[in-house]
Write a protein that holds these residues in place. Structure first.
Motif, PDB file in Angstrom:
ATOM      1  N   LYS A 103      11.625  -9.474  -6.670  1.00 25.58           N
ATOM      2  CA  LYS A 103      10.327  -8.791  -6.690  1.00 25.58           C
ATOM      3  C   LYS A 103       9.364  -9.399  -7.710  1.00 25.58           C
ATOM      4  CE  LYS A 103       9.803  -4.795  -8.686  1.00 25.58           C
ATOM      5  NZ  LYS A 103       9.765  -3.354  -9.015  1.00 25.58           N
ATOM      6  N   TYR A 104       9.767  -9.573  -8.941  1.00 21.28           N
ATOM      7  CA  TYR A 104       8.852 -10.060  -9.973  1.00 21.28           C
ATOM      8  C   TYR A 104       8.463 -11.518  -9.721  1.00 21.28           C
ATOM      9  CZ  TYR A 104       9.799  -5.657 -12.164  1.00 21.28           C
ATOM     10  OH  TYR A 104       9.905  -4.310 -12.395  1.00 21.28           O
ATOM     11  N   VAL A 131      -3.025  -2.338   3.725  1.00 25.48           N
ATOM     12  CA  VAL A 131      -3.044  -2.010   2.305  1.00 25.48           C
ATOM     13  C   VAL A 131      -3.741  -0.675   2.176  1.00 25.48           C
ATOM     14  CG1 VAL A 131      -3.796  -2.681   0.005  1.00 25.48           C
ATOM     15  CG2 VAL A 131      -3.126  -4.436   1.644  1.00 25.48           C
ATOM     16  N   PRO A 132      -3.027   0.361   1.799  1.00 27.93           N
ATOM     17  CA  PRO A 132      -3.637   1.695   1.743  1.00 27.93           C
ATOM     18  C   PRO A 132      -4.690   1.787   0.659  1.00 27.93           C
ATOM     19  CG  PRO A 132      -1.454   1.726   0.792  1.00 27.93           C
ATOM     20  CD  PRO A 132      -1.646   0.362   1.377  1.00 27.93           C
ATOM     21  N   ARG A 133      -5.607   2.683   0.839  1.00 23.36           N
ATOM     22  CA  ARG A 133      -6.676   2.890  -0.134  1.00 23.36           C
ATOM     23  C   ARG A 133      -6.257   3.838  -1.246  1.00 23.36           C
ATOM     24  NH1 ARG A 133     -10.624  -0.213   1.240  1.00 23.36           N
ATOM     25  NH2 ARG A 133     -11.158  -0.471   3.402  1.00 23.36           N
ATOM     26  N   GLY A 134      -5.143   4.475  -1.109  1.00 23.53           N
ATOM     27  CA  GLY A 134      -4.685   5.396  -2.150  1.00 23.53           C
ATOM     28  C   GLY A 134      -3.287   5.874  -1.886  1.00 23.53           C
ATOM     29  N   CYS A 135      -2.771   6.587  -2.824  1.00 22.21           N
ATOM     30  CA  CYS A 135      -1.423   7.128  -2.702  1.00 22.21           C
ATOM     31  C   CYS A 135      -1.428   8.239  -1.664  1.00 22.21           C
ATOM     32  CB  CYS A 135      -0.965   7.643  -4.061  1.00 22.21           C
ATOM     33  SG  CYS A 135       0.620   8.477  -3.995  1.00 22.21           S
ATOM     34  N   PHE A 136      -0.453   8.221  -0.793  1.00 24.19           N
ATOM     35  CA  PHE A 136      -0.376   9.240   0.242  1.00 24.19           C
ATOM     36  C   PHE A 136      -0.052  10.600  -0.340  1.00 24.19           C
ATOM     37  CE2 PHE A 136       0.924   5.374   2.663  1.00 24.19           C
ATOM     38  CZ  PHE A 136      -0.252   5.265   3.381  1.00 24.19           C
ATOM     39  N   GLY A 137       0.665  10.622  -1.455  1.00 22.02           N
ATOM     40  CA  GLY A 137       1.110  11.884  -2.023  1.00 22.02           C
ATOM     41  C   GLY A 137       0.087  12.566  -2.903  1.00 22.02           C
ATOM     42  N   CYS A 138      -0.572  11.791  -3.780  1.00 19.61           N
ATOM     43  CA  CYS A 138      -1.428  12.463  -4.762  1.00 19.61           C
ATOM     44  C   CYS A 138      -2.906  12.115  -4.641  1.00 19.61           C
ATOM     45  CB  CYS A 138      -0.936  12.117  -6.179  1.00 19.61           C
ATOM     46  SG  CYS A 138      -1.185  10.394  -6.622  1.00 19.61           S
ATOM     47  N   SER A 153       2.452 -15.019  -6.091  1.00 22.53           N
ATOM     48  CA  SER A 153       1.404 -14.750  -5.111  1.00 22.53           C
ATOM     49  C   SER A 153       0.072 -15.296  -5.609  1.00 22.53           C
ATOM     50  CB  SER A 153       1.290 -13.244  -4.875  1.00 22.53           C
ATOM     51  OG  SER A 153       0.332 -12.987  -3.882  1.00 22.53           O
ATOM     52  N   THR A 154      -0.678 -15.894  -4.704  1.00 21.66           N
ATOM     53  CA  THR A 154      -2.007 -16.400  -5.044  1.00 21.66           C
ATOM     54  C   THR A 154      -3.018 -15.819  -4.065  1.00 21.66           C
ATOM     55  OG1 THR A 154      -1.930 -18.334  -3.581  1.00 21.66           O
ATOM     56  CG2 THR A 154      -0.982 -18.590  -5.808  1.00 21.66           C
ATOM     57  N   PRO A 155      -4.298 -15.839  -4.402  1.00 19.66           N
ATOM     58  CA  PRO A 155      -5.302 -15.373  -3.443  1.00 19.66           C
ATOM     59  C   PRO A 155      -5.286 -16.181  -2.144  1.00 19.66           C
ATOM     60  CG  PRO A 155      -6.251 -15.480  -5.627  1.00 19.66           C
ATOM     61  CD  PRO A 155      -4.886 -16.127  -5.715  1.00 19.66           C
ATOM     62  N   ALA A 156      -4.913 -17.459  -2.240  1.00 22.20           N
ATOM     63  CA  ALA A 156      -4.881 -18.303  -1.047  1.00 22.20           C
ATOM     64  C   ALA A 156      -3.654 -18.043  -0.180  1.00 22.20           C
ATOM     65  CB  ALA A 156      -4.916 -19.775  -1.455  1.00 22.20           C
ATOM     66  N   PHE A 157      -2.549 -17.626  -0.809  1.00 18.36           N
ATOM     67  CA  PHE A 157      -1.326 -17.362  -0.044  1.00 18.36           C
ATOM     68  C   PHE A 157      -0.534 -16.260  -0.729  1.00 18.36           C
ATOM     69  CE2 PHE A 157       2.852 -17.792   1.747  1.00 18.36           C
ATOM     70  CZ  PHE A 157       2.602 -18.124   3.067  1.00 18.36           C
ATOM     71  N   HIS A 158      -0.531 -15.100  -0.106  1.00 16.27           N
ATOM     72  CA  HIS A 158       0.205 -13.967  -0.655  1.00 16.27           C
ATOM     73  C   HIS A 158       1.701 -14.136  -0.419  1.00 16.27           C
ATOM     74  CE1 HIS A 158      -3.525 -11.184  -0.214  1.00 16.27           C
ATOM     75  NE2 HIS A 158      -3.650 -12.070  -1.184  1.00 16.27           N
ATOM     76  N   SER A 159       2.484 -13.679  -1.372  1.00 10.60           N
ATOM     77  CA  SER A 159       3.936 -13.663  -1.182  1.00 10.60           C
ATOM     78  C   SER A 159       4.273 -12.700  -0.059  1.00 10.60           C
ATOM     79  CB  SER A 159       4.625 -13.219  -2.467  1.00 10.60           C
ATOM     80  OG  SER A 159       4.460 -14.173  -3.474  1.00 10.60           O
ATOM     81  N   ARG A 160       5.432 -12.934   0.553  1.00 15.35           N
ATOM     82  CA  ARG A 160       5.806 -12.107   1.696  1.00 15.35           C
ATOM     83  C   ARG A 160       7.283 -11.746   1.661  1.00 15.35           C
ATOM     84  NH1 ARG A 160       2.874 -15.775   6.357  1.00 15.35           N
ATOM     85  NH2 ARG A 160       0.819 -15.673   5.398  1.00 15.35           N
ATOM     86  N   LEU A 161       7.554 -10.542   2.062  1.00 13.66           N
ATOM     87  CA  LEU A 161       8.908 -10.128   2.371  1.00 13.66           C
ATOM     88  C   LEU A 161       8.945  -9.950   3.885  1.00 13.66           C
ATOM     89  CD1 LEU A 161      11.643  -8.289   1.245  1.00 13.66           C
ATOM     90  CD2 LEU A 161      10.373  -6.910   2.898  1.00 13.66           C
ATOM     91  N   GLY A 177       1.102  -4.379  -1.737  1.00 11.80           N
ATOM     92  CA  GLY A 177       0.131  -5.143  -0.955  1.00 11.80           C
ATOM     93  C   GLY A 177      -1.129  -5.464  -1.729  1.00 11.80           C
ATOM     94  N   TYR A 178      -1.597  -4.521  -2.523  1.00  4.99           N
ATOM     95  CA  TYR A 178      -2.815  -4.752  -3.299  1.00  4.99           C
ATOM     96  C   TYR A 178      -2.590  -5.765  -4.423  1.00  4.99           C
ATOM     97  CZ  TYR A 178      -1.083  -1.754  -7.066  1.00  4.99           C
ATOM     98  OH  TYR A 178      -0.356  -1.226  -8.095  1.00  4.99           O
ATOM     99  N   GLN A 179      -1.323  -6.072  -4.736  1.00  6.10           N
ATOM    100  CA  GLN A 179      -1.006  -7.089  -5.739  1.00  6.10           C
ATOM    101  C   GLN A 179      -0.697  -8.442  -5.086  1.00  6.10           C
ATOM    102  OE1 GLN A 179       1.778  -5.820  -8.915  1.00  6.10           O
ATOM    103  NE2 GLN A 179       1.689  -3.811  -7.920  1.00  6.10           N
ATOM    104  N   GLY A 180      -0.834  -8.520  -3.781  1.00  3.32           N
ATOM    105  CA  GLY A 180      -0.613  -9.777  -3.088  1.00  3.32           C
ATOM    106  C   GLY A 180       0.799  -9.993  -2.585  1.00  3.32           C
ATOM    107  N   LEU A 181       1.591  -8.952  -2.514  1.00  5.64           N
ATOM    108  CA  LEU A 181       2.934  -9.050  -1.931  1.00  5.64           C
ATOM    109  C   LEU A 181       2.931  -8.274  -0.626  1.00  5.64           C
ATOM    110  CD1 LEU A 181       5.939  -9.690  -1.793  1.00  5.64           C
ATOM    111  CD2 LEU A 181       6.346  -7.838  -3.429  1.00  5.64           C
ATOM    112  N   ARG A 182       3.071  -8.994   0.463  1.00  8.81           N
ATOM    113  CA  ARG A 182       2.998  -8.403   1.797  1.00  8.81           C
ATOM    114  C   ARG A 182       4.385  -8.084   2.317  1.00  8.81           C
ATOM    115  NH1 ARG A 182      -2.207  -6.924   2.496  1.00  8.81           N
ATOM    116  NH2 ARG A 182      -3.549  -8.550   1.692  1.00  8.81           N
TER     117      ARG A 182
END
Length: 154
Positions: A31-32, A141-148, A38-46, A95-100
């Motif tokens: 994960k880390y 990439v969600p706009r916010g937490c679904f829970g809170c 991850s870069t803006p040009a190419f996001h890391s992926r799982l 996703g918002y940190q560039g990990l898809r």
């Protein structure tokens, strides 16, 4: 797939260990590195390999080890839908940190009971999902937490 019932050394149902826990452990260990690379040009992926067998049933949370249920296909399907959920949650959290997070069904390939595609054809979907520039920044990439309801997932 529809394997005989068995247990991992830790006591979990074998398909849960092989088809889900091992995937999650590998992600957790990387994960880390994935986030840092991850870069803006190419996001890391799982890329999580799921299966059309996810249709066999929901994740069996109450009976995660399928005690008393010897239906290997239900166990396999439950594990594969868990992989879909994992990819979705990774996408939501990172996703918002560039990990898809992506999940896919690569198709039936050469095995004792599924003889539709060659091994190379079966691997093509996973490789495409891992390296294709066409996917770019695609993914929910969600706009916010679904829970809170906060502005960032957590």
């Amino acid at each position: 797939m529809n394997a005989a019932e068995g247990r991992t050394k830790a006591g979990f149902e074998l398909q849960f260990g092989a088809n889900h826990q091992s995937y999650f452990l590998l992600f957790w260990l990387l994960k880390y590195l994935l986030l840092a690379s991850s870069t803006p040009a190419f996001h890391s992926r799982l890329v999580s390999v799921a299966s059309a067998a996810h249709r066999y049933g929901p994740v069996q949370v109450e009976t995660i080890n399928f005690e008393g249920n010897d239906n290997g296909w239900l166990a396999y399907g439950s594990r594969k839908i868990a992989n879909i959920y994992m990819a979705t949650q990774i996408q939501r959290l990172y996703g918002y940190q560039g990990l898809r997070g992506y999940s896919l069904h690569q198709g039936a390939f050469i095995s004792p009971n599924l003889q539709k595609y060659s091994a190379a054809e079966a691997c093509a979907a996973s490789i495409y999902a891992a390296v294709s520039s066409e996917l770019g920044g695609r993914g929910f990439v969600p706009r916010g937490c679904f829970g809170c309801g906060t502005s960032m997932p957590h």
